[in-house]
Design an enzyme around this catalytic site. Structure first.
Site, mmCIF file in Angstrom:
data_model
loop_
_atom_site.group_PDB
_atom_site.id
_atom_site.type_symbol
_atom_site.label_atom_id
_atom_site.label_comp_id
_atom_site.label_asym_id
_atom_site.label_seq_id
_atom_site.Cartn_x
_atom_site.Cartn_y
_atom_site.Cartn_z
ATOM 1 N N GLY A 156 -14.076 -19.090 -23.874
ATOM 2 C CA GLY A 156 -14.106 -19.558 -25.265
ATOM 3 C C GLY A 156 -14.130 -18.382 -26.213
ATOM 4 N N GLY A 169 -18.610 -16.098 -30.082
ATOM 5 C CA GLY A 169 -19.490 -16.928 -30.901
ATOM 6 C C GLY A 169 -19.501 -18.394 -30.513
ATOM 7 N N SER A 204 -11.864 -14.316 -21.887
ATOM 8 C CA SER A 204 -10.709 -14.572 -21.014
ATOM 9 C C SER A 204 -9.658 -15.411 -21.747
ATOM 10 C CB SER A 204 -11.140 -15.220 -19.695
ATOM 11 O OG SER A 204 -12.130 -16.198 -19.848
ATOM 12 N N GLY A 228 -20.727 -19.624 -27.847
ATOM 13 C CA GLY A 228 -21.953 -19.955 -27.101
ATOM 14 C C GLY A 228 -21.873 -19.705 -25.605
ATOM 15 N N LYS A 229 -20.924 -18.889 -25.181
ATOM 16 C CA LYS A 229 -20.748 -18.624 -23.738
ATOM 17 C C LYS A 229 -22.001 -17.999 -23.115
ATOM 18 C CE LYS A 229 -17.227 -15.824 -24.364
ATOM 19 N NZ LYS A 229 -17.200 -15.820 -25.845
#
Ligand SMILES: Nc1ncnc2c1ncn2[C@@H]1O[C@H](COP(=O)(O)OS(=O)(=O)O)[C@@H](OP(=O)(O)O)[C@H]1O
Ligand SMILES: Nc1ncnc2c1ncn2[C@@H]1O[C@H](COP(=O)(O)OP(=O)(O)O)[C@@H](O)[C@H]1O
Length: 264
Positions: A94, A97, A168, A99-100
């Protein structure tokens, strides 16, 4: 002849065909790697079973030649038995920012509390060491993802639930990592969070710098992000509608439980 797991082979063949249609730098790099490793579509393939025993992958490092796989009598299944869990990779992708890292930590905490062994490979953190030679240009991002994919595969082989959290941005690089593992052992989690929400959060002030032109090639601003098409899990957050990190983690844990990864 190339020894390779049959399911991984069919995915690679799929990618091979996509590569032959593709033209981007990253795609060409993959194409080169495959070609130079001695693989071509006319090769005979030795298919190994994928029942948790040794998985051999096609080498992509063209400088490692004359190497022979050394097998050990203690295998992944033995380690899984010891740990009472199944080694796998949870790949969180993702925007910056989205939230990973927060999810990765919540997930690790939740699983740890259930007595399960996890390890987090966070893009930011791995770039402090193993990948500190890599920039954010497309080829370097691809190499970052490839290396993290390989390390994640080792953790999964060790029986660990490996949580990889990195932007990624390229679908093909993520799919190449998926192809390293037996079917089902790679679970992609897409943090489906609009750019505006990520940008409003901006905990490191990087979006602000990117908008001011002080960071070039920032994902979502002047660099691409290709959202997954078939993630195992999509965690959607909208402006003002955000489940808590521990609720999001529970969604992933329920999935792992349902798929049998929390027992040997
Ligand atoms: N140009 C550019 N684009 C995107 N992100 C940038 C960039 N420069 C630095 N950063 C910081 O690096 C973190 C992303 O590293 P990753 O290894 O996850 O990126 S990638 O997968 O190779 O694309 C990312 O961390 P997260 O915010 O946790 O995603 C940023 O803090
Ligand atoms: N589920 C959530 N709800 C609300 N805010 C969140 C949530 N997850 C993360 N955040 C916040 O969003 C920001 C970015 O989170 P982070 O985990 O660092 O994202 P990433 O690793 O994708 O860059 C942080 O300030 C974090 O506290």
């Amino acid at each position: 002849m190339v020894p390779i797991c049959d399911r991984a082979f069919s995915r690679l063949l799929e990618q091979w065909r996509a590569l032959e249609r593709g033209t981007s730098m990253v795609k060409l790099k993959w194409f080169d790697n495959l070609h130079q490793s001695g693989f071509n579509s006319n090769d005979d393939v030795i298919a190994n079973d994928s029942n948790g025993k040794s998985i051999h992958q096609m080498p992509t490092n063209v400088n490692s030649t004359n190497i022979v796989w050394h097998k050990c009598s203690i295998e992944k299944m033995d380690r899984q038995e010891l740990l009472q869990q199944k080694g796998c990779v949870i790949w969180i992708t993702g925007l910056s920012g989205s939230g990973k890292s927060t999810l990765a930590c919540a997930l690790s905490r939740g699983l740890h509390a259930r007595g399960k062994l996890t390890y987090i490979l966070d893009g930011d953190n791995v770039r402090h060491g193993l990948n500190r030679d890599l920039s954010f240009k497309a080829e370097d991002r691809a190499e970052n993802i490839r290396r993290i994919g390989e390390v994640a595969k080792l953790f999964a082989d060790a029986g660990v639930i490996c949580i990889a959290s990195l932007i990624s941005p390229y679908r093909m690089d993520r799919d190449a990592c998926r192809a390293l593992l037996p079917e089902g052992d790679f679970m992609e989690v897409f943090m489906d969070v609009p750019l505006q929400v990520c940008e409003a959060r901006d905990p490191k002030g990087l979006y602000k710098l990117a908008r001011a032109g002080k960071i070039k090639g920032f994902t979502g601003i002047d660099d691409p992000y290709e959202p997954p098409l078939n993630s195992e899990i999509v965690l959607q957050q909208k402006e003002g509608v955000c489940a808590s990190p521990s609720d999001l983690a529970e969604t992933v844990i329920s999935y792992l439980e349902e798929k049998g990864y929390l027992k040997a």
